[in-house]
Design a protein around this motif. Structure first.
Motif, short mmCIF file in Angstrom:
data_model
loop_
_atom_site.label_atom_id
_atom_site.label_comp_id
_atom_site.label_asym_id
_atom_site.label_seq_id
_atom_site.Cartn_x
_atom_site.Cartn_y
_atom_site.Cartn_z
N LEU A 170 0.79 -1.45 0.02
CA LEU A 170 -0.03 -0.02 -0.15
C LEU A 170 0.75 1.07 -0.11
CD1 LEU A 170 -2.87 1.50 0.37
CD2 LEU A 170 -2.47 1.10 2.89
N LEU A 171 0.63 2.06 -0.94
CA LEU A 171 1.28 3.35 -1.16
C LEU A 171 0.31 4.60 -0.72
CD1 LEU A 171 3.88 5.14 -1.45
CD2 LEU A 171 3.43 4.69 -4.08
N LEU A 172 0.21 5.31 0.14
CA LEU A 172 -0.65 6.55 0.43
C LEU A 172 0.27 7.63 0.05
CD1 LEU A 172 -3.22 7.79 1.60
CD2 LEU A 172 -2.20 7.47 4.08
N LEU A 173 -0.43 8.65 -0.83
CA LEU A 173 0.23 9.78 -1.46
C LEU A 173 -0.52 10.97 -0.96
CD1 LEU A 173 0.61 8.57 -5.06
CD2 LEU A 173 2.18 8.69 -3.20
N VAL A 174 0.36 12.14 -0.60
CA VAL A 174 -0.37 13.16 0.13
C VAL A 174 0.14 14.61 -0.76
CG1 VAL A 174 -0.97 14.65 2.35
CG2 VAL A 174 -0.13 12.21 2.30
N HIS A 175 -0.75 15.41 -1.11
CA HIS A 175 -0.62 16.41 -2.20
C HIS A 175 0.01 17.60 -1.37
CE1 HIS A 175 -4.25 18.82 -0.92
NE2 HIS A 175 -4.82 17.45 -1.01
#
Length: 310
Positions: free
Chosen positions: A64-69
């Motif tokens: 799982l890869l969680l990306l935050v702008h």
């Protein structure tokens, strides 16, 4: 032969009509195309009474890869890099409160601790256990704070031109905003968009004038609120940077930066390297503030090389 010619010309005519008559639809079509290419689908979840829109792609059985702008960004900041990540990872990219299609409530607290706690609640609502966490700019600051506040809740940390630390040199953004009477990251009008893009991206693309209202409409519509949020985080970054807490980071950490970043100076990299034990870093010599947008393929390669070891 005539039928074949029609098949070839018809899409071009349709695009031309969209450009001249319905530029907003053309922008929406381009956004849809980017998501489609990366296998990203928009979904939503309600967290503490607030609807969080997010993009999701890849096989849920994979890491799982969680990306935050970052500031003034949204979930689609990751759409260009998604094709290179969703083959190997289950990717999730939300809109943070105050940005994108999430709630734009001016009464909310927008300090980094508050946004970090909201991100954790979002992850818990979706059952995201120990994701690989990556963030750009303000999102990188939130990711860094997440690693400090919830050290057992992430598998690794990737910081892309992250805010929240001070380097040896001031950036152009810091110099311009020093007197607290000018915010370089807020648009004055549509004509101002070229200046802003040139500040964020090292080699800015040409943006046709007819597309600018669709591309930058939200930035103008929410200009006052964005200005309010900017000064909250800018003041926090000046008065309470995380430099002295970097030694508390226990997650395996990758630092990515663009040499030509005008918002956050590249001199932050040695500070992060010295503070975070065993951190790895990669500086792109041809990029600015948003590596995942400016060169998504190369950025994904560096990320995957690191993530594959964790």
């Amino acid at each position: 032969m005539k039928f074949l010619l029609i098949l070839l010309v018809a899409p071009l005519i349709a695009l031309a009509l969209l450009y001249f008559l319905f530029p907003g639809r053309l922008v929406a079509f381009g956004r849809w195309g980017l998501r489609k290419r990366g296998g990203m689908v928009q979904k939503s979840v309600t967290v503490d009474g607030r609807v969080w829109p997010y993009l999701e792609g890849g096989d849920p059985a994979k890491p799982l890869l969680l990306l935050v702008h970052g500031f003034a960004g949204d979930k689609d900041n990751w759409s260009m890099i998604a094709p290179y990540l969703t083959r190997d990872y289950h990717v999730i990219a939300p809109d943070l409160p105050g940005f994108g299609e999430n709630e734009r409530n001016p009464a909310l607290a927008y300090d980094i601790a508050a946004q970090t706690a909201r991100l954790k609640a979002f992850a818990d609502a979706l059952g995201l256990q120990r994701p690989h966490l990556a963030g750009n700019s303000m999102g990188g600051w939130i990711a860094l704070r997440y690693a400090l506040d919830y050290p057992d809740a992430l598998a690794s940390l990737t910081l892309l031109n992250n805010a929240g630390v001070n380097g040896a040199n001031e950036s152009d953004l810091q110099k311009q905003a020093a007197n607290e009477d000018y915010n370089p990251l807020v648009l004055a009008n549509l004509e101002d968009a070229d200046r802003l893009v040139a500040m964020v991206v090292h080699r800015p693309p040409f943006i046709p004038a007819r597309l600018k209202p669709a591309l930058y409409g939200d930035a103008l519509r929410y200009r006052d609120q964005l200005d309010h949020i900017f000064w909250i985080i800018a003041t926090e970054g000046r008065d309470h940077p995380l430099n002295d807490r970097l030694g508390e980071v226990s997650a395996p950490t990758l630092i990515i930066w663009g040499r030509h970043d005008r918002l956050l100076d590249v001199s932050c990299v040695p500070v992060l390297e010295a503070g975070i034990a065993d951190a790895r870093s990669h500086i792109f010599e041809h990029l600015g503030h948003v590596p995942m947008v400016e060169d998504p393929k190369a950025t994904a390669a560096v990320m995957k090389g690191f993530l594959g070891q964790h």
